[in-house]
Design an enzyme around this catalytic site. Sequence first.
Site, mmCIF file in Angstrom:
data_model
loop_
_atom_site.group_PDB
_atom_site.id
_atom_site.type_symbol
_atom_site.label_atom_id
_atom_site.label_comp_id
_atom_site.label_asym_id
_atom_site.label_seq_id
_atom_site.Cartn_x
_atom_site.Cartn_y
_atom_site.Cartn_z
ATOM 1 N N ALA A 44 0.854 -1.174 0.000
ATOM 2 C CA ALA A 44 0.000 0.000 0.000
ATOM 3 C C ALA A 44 0.903 1.241 0.000
ATOM 4 C CB ALA A 44 -0.910 0.003 1.226
ATOM 5 N N GLU B 252 -4.492 -7.651 -5.684
ATOM 6 C CA GLU B 252 -3.174 -8.265 -5.799
ATOM 7 C C GLU B 252 -3.033 -9.463 -4.859
ATOM 8 O OE1 GLU B 252 -1.010 -3.973 -6.761
ATOM 9 O OE2 GLU B 252 -0.389 -5.160 -5.040
#
Length: 251
Positions: A125, A192
């Site tokens: 992130a 992902e």
Amino acid sequence: MARFNSNQIKQKMRQAEQKLKQQMRQAEQKLQREVDKVNRENKRKVDAYNRRVDSHNRKVISDYNSEVRKRNTHNRQAIAELNRQLRSGSSGVRYTEPEQQLADRVHTAVGQLDPREYDTFLSYARIDGGDVASALREALEELGVAVWFDEVAIIPGRSQSLQMDAGLRKARSGIALLTPAYLTGRFWTERELGALLGKNVLIPVLHNVTFEDVRKYSGILPDLAGFTTEQDSVEDIAKKIAAAVIVDEAV
């Protein structure tokens, strides 16, 4: 008074015209010879230059390939030595028991996969993991690990999702850098992570979160083994991951 003879004047004019045409043809032929001479000389120089460039390029490519072979040999030897040290505890960096079990599973799984363009796909992130992810990528690549990393791999102007999907397909393994923002379940990270879980070759790296936080976030992770920046530096974690994902082709 002499008589005006028009035929004689016309004949002289034709003769002058023929002479002028002949002179022009001779001038054109001479000019063409000069042009041909210049063209031949230019071609000779271009051919000589191309031969030099071709020879130089072949040498550069040969030197580069030789350097790559040396670097690959060095990396394989370094990784083999690193593996020995990590498993024997003969250096300052060593696997804990859960880490070694994870590394052994990853090493076995990666060795059974077809070769890919990337050794691993780094998922993170950006809001709170960008700096650590960049440092981890750099440390891994210094150890010879080919890392798919969005800031480097994604080409502007093309579909980001398609490029990411291609990277996920091409990578033999995955690293999930788990941070507080990652555990909030953002769209890209969830996408992902879902793809990486399908590989059965996933390496969790925890940063500013605990294994208990990860347990609360998701029960779909294959296990709670992983590496954490609370225990090791990014450089040491990179060494542990490199030893797991790089398989010596000679073995």
